[in-house]
Design a protein around this motif. Structure first.
Motif, PDB file in Angstrom:
ATOM      1  N   ILE A   1      11.153  15.495  50.275  1.00 36.08           N
ATOM      2  CA  ILE A   1      10.411  15.187  51.343  1.00 36.08           C
ATOM      3  C   ILE A   1      10.967  14.965  52.769  1.00 36.08           C
ATOM      4  CG2 ILE A   1       9.789  12.986  50.813  1.00 36.08           C
ATOM      5  CD1 ILE A   1       7.342  15.386  52.293  1.00 36.08           C
ATOM      6  N   GLY A   2      12.195  14.158  52.696  1.00 38.84           N
ATOM      7  CA  GLY A   2      12.821  13.743  53.679  1.00 38.84           C
ATOM      8  C   GLY A   2      13.392  15.121  54.694  1.00 38.84           C
ATOM      9  N   LEU A   3      14.036  15.784  53.958  1.00 42.26           N
ATOM     10  CA  LEU A   3      14.393  17.074  54.721  1.00 42.26           C
ATOM     11  C   LEU A   3      13.126  17.880  55.164  1.00 42.26           C
ATOM     12  CD1 LEU A   3      17.116  18.469  52.163  1.00 42.26           C
ATOM     13  CD2 LEU A   3      17.492  17.264  54.308  1.00 42.26           C
ATOM     14  N   ALA A   4      12.207  17.911  54.408  1.00 46.36           N
ATOM     15  CA  ALA A   4      11.061  18.767  55.040  1.00 46.36           C
ATOM     16  C   ALA A   4      10.414  17.992  56.426  1.00 46.36           C
ATOM     17  CB  ALA A   4       9.863  18.668  54.090  1.00 46.36           C
ATOM     18  N   ILE A   5      10.563  16.774  56.372  1.00 48.37           N
ATOM     19  CA  ILE A   5       9.971  15.906  57.634  1.00 48.37           C
ATOM     20  C   ILE A   5      10.808  16.061  58.551  1.00 48.37           C
ATOM     21  CG2 ILE A   5       9.751  13.568  58.399  1.00 48.37           C
ATOM     22  CD1 ILE A   5       8.479  12.768  55.808  1.00 48.37           C
ATOM     23  N   GLN A   6      12.234  16.210  58.547  1.00 50.00           N
ATOM     24  CA  GLN A   6      13.127  16.499  59.471  1.00 50.00           C
ATOM     25  C   GLN A   6      12.911  17.780  60.459  1.00 50.00           C
ATOM     26  OE1 GLN A   6      17.107  16.274  58.011  1.00 50.00           O
ATOM     27  NE2 GLN A   6      16.958  14.048  57.404  1.00 50.00           N
ATOM     28  N   SER A   7      12.219  18.803  59.463  1.00 47.61           N
ATOM     29  CA  SER A   7      12.042  20.030  60.110  1.00 47.61           C
ATOM     30  C   SER A   7      10.667  20.367  60.608  1.00 47.61           C
ATOM     31  CB  SER A   7      12.810  21.049  59.184  1.00 47.61           C
ATOM     32  OG  SER A   7      14.104  20.676  59.014  1.00 47.61           O
ATOM     33  N   VAL A   8       9.819  19.474  60.176  1.00 45.40           N
ATOM     34  CA  VAL A   8       8.328  19.694  60.324  1.00 45.40           C
ATOM     35  C   VAL A   8       8.158  19.986  61.807  1.00 45.40           C
ATOM     36  CG1 VAL A   8       7.581  17.383  60.556  1.00 45.40           C
ATOM     37  CG2 VAL A   8       6.036  19.082  59.452  1.00 45.40           C
ATOM     38  N   THR A   9       7.089  21.151  62.013  1.00 47.78           N
ATOM     39  CA  THR A   9       6.931  21.271  63.509  1.00 47.78           C
ATOM     40  C   THR A   9       5.371  21.175  63.590  1.00 47.78           C
ATOM     41  OG1 THR A   9       5.908  23.610  62.698  1.00 47.78           O
ATOM     42  CG2 THR A   9       8.431  23.291  63.296  1.00 47.78           C
ATOM     43  N   LYS A  10       4.857  21.330  64.748  1.00 49.93           N
ATOM     44  CA  LYS A  10       3.550  21.061  65.300  1.00 49.93           C
ATOM     45  C   LYS A  10       2.548  21.850  64.426  1.00 49.93           C
ATOM     46  CE  LYS A  10       0.657  20.963  69.265  1.00 49.93           C
ATOM     47  NZ  LYS A  10       0.629  21.307  70.751  1.00 49.93           N
ATOM     48  N   GLU A  11       3.179  23.229  64.296  1.00 46.56           N
ATOM     49  CA  GLU A  11       2.297  24.191  63.779  1.00 46.56           C
ATOM     50  C   GLU A  11       2.007  23.832  62.537  1.00 46.56           C
ATOM     51  OE1 GLU A  11       3.687  25.627  67.358  1.00 46.56           O
ATOM     52  OE2 GLU A  11       5.066  24.856  65.797  1.00 46.56           O
ATOM     53  N   HIS A  12       3.133  23.307  61.547  1.00 48.56           N
ATOM     54  CA  HIS A  12       2.886  22.945  60.117  1.00 48.56           C
ATOM     55  C   HIS A  12       1.882  21.593  60.208  1.00 48.56           C
ATOM     56  CE1 HIS A  12       7.184  24.542  59.472  1.00 48.56           C
ATOM     57  NE2 HIS A  12       6.398  25.236  58.672  1.00 48.56           N
ATOM     58  N   LEU A  13       2.090  20.946  61.195  1.00 47.02           N
ATOM     59  CA  LEU A  13       1.263  19.844  61.000  1.00 47.02           C
ATOM     60  C   LEU A  13      -0.258  20.303  61.199  1.00 47.02           C
ATOM     61  CD1 LEU A  13       3.267  16.962  62.890  1.00 47.02           C
ATOM     62  CD2 LEU A  13       2.825  16.943  60.461  1.00 47.02           C
ATOM     63  N   GLN A  14      -0.530  20.863  62.212  1.00 46.69           N
ATOM     64  CA  GLN A  14      -1.986  21.752  62.288  1.00 46.69           C
ATOM     65  C   GLN A  14      -2.270  22.319  61.063  1.00 46.69           C
ATOM     66  OE1 GLN A  14      -1.085  23.996  65.544  1.00 46.69           O
ATOM     67  NE2 GLN A  14      -1.551  22.518  67.248  1.00 46.69           N
ATOM     68  N   ALA A  15      -1.516  22.930  60.298  1.00 40.99           N
ATOM     69  CA  ALA A  15      -1.904  23.693  59.362  1.00 40.99           C
ATOM     70  C   ALA A  15      -2.475  22.646  58.056  1.00 40.99           C
ATOM     71  CB  ALA A  15      -1.004  24.525  58.505  1.00 40.99           C
ATOM     72  N   LEU A  16      -1.453  21.653  58.131  1.00 45.53           N
ATOM     73  CA  LEU A  16      -1.789  20.824  57.123  1.00 45.53           C
ATOM     74  C   LEU A  16      -2.886  19.885  57.371  1.00 45.53           C
ATOM     75  CD1 LEU A  16       1.830  19.142  56.554  1.00 45.53           C
ATOM     76  CD2 LEU A  16       0.701  20.358  54.766  1.00 45.53           C
ATOM     77  N   GLU A  17      -3.326  19.720  58.628  1.00 48.24           N
ATOM     78  CA  GLU A  17      -4.700  18.921  59.006  1.00 48.24           C
ATOM     79  C   GLU A  17      -5.628  19.757  58.737  1.00 48.24           C
ATOM     80  OE1 GLU A  17      -7.277  16.573  60.335  1.00 48.24           O
ATOM     81  OE2 GLU A  17      -5.073  15.945  60.339  1.00 48.24           O
ATOM     82  N   GLN A  18      -5.601  20.949  58.581  1.00 48.16           N
ATOM     83  CA  GLN A  18      -6.893  22.115  58.372  1.00 48.16           C
ATOM     84  C   GLN A  18      -6.986  21.894  56.796  1.00 48.16           C
ATOM     85  OE1 GLN A  18      -6.485  26.163  59.874  1.00 48.16           O
ATOM     86  NE2 GLN A  18      -8.178  26.676  58.350  1.00 48.16           N
ATOM     87  N   VAL A  19      -5.820  21.914  56.273  1.00 48.29           N
ATOM     88  CA  VAL A  19      -6.032  21.932  54.819  1.00 48.29           C
ATOM     89  C   VAL A  19      -6.702  20.578  54.222  1.00 48.29           C
ATOM     90  CG1 VAL A  19      -4.998  22.005  52.425  1.00 48.29           C
ATOM     91  CG2 VAL A  19      -4.435  23.721  54.137  1.00 48.29           C
ATOM     92  N   VAL A  20      -6.493  19.672  54.827  1.00 49.25           N
ATOM     93  CA  VAL A  20      -6.739  18.106  54.415  1.00 49.25           C
ATOM     94  C   VAL A  20      -8.241  17.992  54.907  1.00 49.25           C
ATOM     95  CG1 VAL A  20      -6.598  15.541  54.750  1.00 49.25           C
ATOM     96  CG2 VAL A  20      -4.563  17.040  54.357  1.00 49.25           C
ATOM     97  N   THR A  21      -8.688  18.605  56.079  1.00 50.61           N
ATOM     98  CA  THR A  21     -10.073  18.614  56.446  1.00 50.61           C
ATOM     99  C   THR A  21     -10.856  19.398  55.398  1.00 50.61           C
ATOM    100  OG1 THR A  21      -9.299  18.291  58.815  1.00 50.61           O
ATOM    101  CG2 THR A  21     -11.633  19.193  58.211  1.00 50.61           C
TER     102      THR A  21
END
Length: 241
Positions: free
Chosen positions: A119-139
């Motif tokens: 997860i640490g490596l993933a957080i280093q590389s996460v983009t705005k697009e990934h965060l938006q996609a995750l937000e949609q899934v959690v919603t």
């Protein structure tokens, strides 16, 4: 009533040798996933074996996800495919539920180790697009939870998107295998929403997303680790019964 002949050790050794010869041929010729392989006749001539022996070896390689045969088209080097691994692990996990659930717990351990470790490596590389996609899934999860519904597809999508920033296809496929196996075990143990608690599960994913968005590696790692407490409790309950 006659019994089937027992395969002699030397026959098994010859089959193992032949499968090794075929994989060596693939490597020596530099064939890539999806590339056509020599025809059956060509392989028989080159490897000095009969049709029945060759077909038996090809069946083994198919089961391992190394060779793909297409009726009317021939043999090909199989594209990346972990189906055999998934089916084997799912079977072992479910079989263990009939005893003490040891293998099922081991599978949970492996998935937990992969996700918390990366997860640490993933957080280093996460983009705005990934965060938006995750937000949609959690919603979507939260909407299902409000109706006291489970959300299998959204759960799988969340964990896939979470590690997409690493751009490692093998890792993505491997995590997918462990997720599917985990889900099979989870469903075999209990699907009662009073036990699975959709609202809590949705909140767990919301908390993980918040930590990822804040790039708080420590909190994200801790939350992901705790995320597996539910399945461990279910497995412990199943073992005690």
């Amino acid at each position: 009533m006659s019994t089937p002949p027992v395969r002699r050790p030397d026959a098994r050794a010859r089959l193992r040798t032949l499968t090794n010869d075929i994989t060596t041929l693939i490597l020596d010729r530099g064939l890539l996933p999806g590339d056509p392989m020599p025809t059956e006749q060509e392989l028989m001539a080159e490897l000095g074996v009969g049709r029945n022996s060759l077909r038996e070896a090809v069946k083994v390689l198919q089961a391992l996800g190394i060779v793909d045969t297409r009726h009317g088209f021939g043999m090909f080097v199989a594209k990346e495919n972990l189906n055999a691994l998934q089916e084997s692990l799912a079977f072992r996990g479910q079989l263990s539920l009939r005893h003490h659930g040891h293998e099922a717990n081991e599978l949970v351990d492996v998935r937990q180790a992969l996700e918390t470790g990366l997860i640490g490596l993933a957080i280093q590389s996460v983009t705005k697009e990934h965060l938006q996609a995750l937000e949609q899934v959690v919603t979507e999860m939260e909407a299902h939870a409000e109706r006291d519904e489970t959300f299998v597809e959204q759960d799988k999508a969340f964990h896939r998107i979470l590690f997409e920033p690493l751009e490692n296809q093998l890792l993505t496929n491997l995590l997918g295998v462990f997720w599917d196996v985990y889900r099979t075990i989870y469903d075999a143990v209990d699907t009662d929403t009073e036990i699975t608690q959709p609202a809590k599960t949705a909140q767990d994913h919301r908390d993980i997303l918040d930590a990822v968005r804040s790039r708080d590696v420590g909190t994200a790692r801790s939350l992901i680790s705790e995320h597996f407490n539910g399945i461990r409790a279910l497995l412990a309950k199943r073992a005690s019964e």
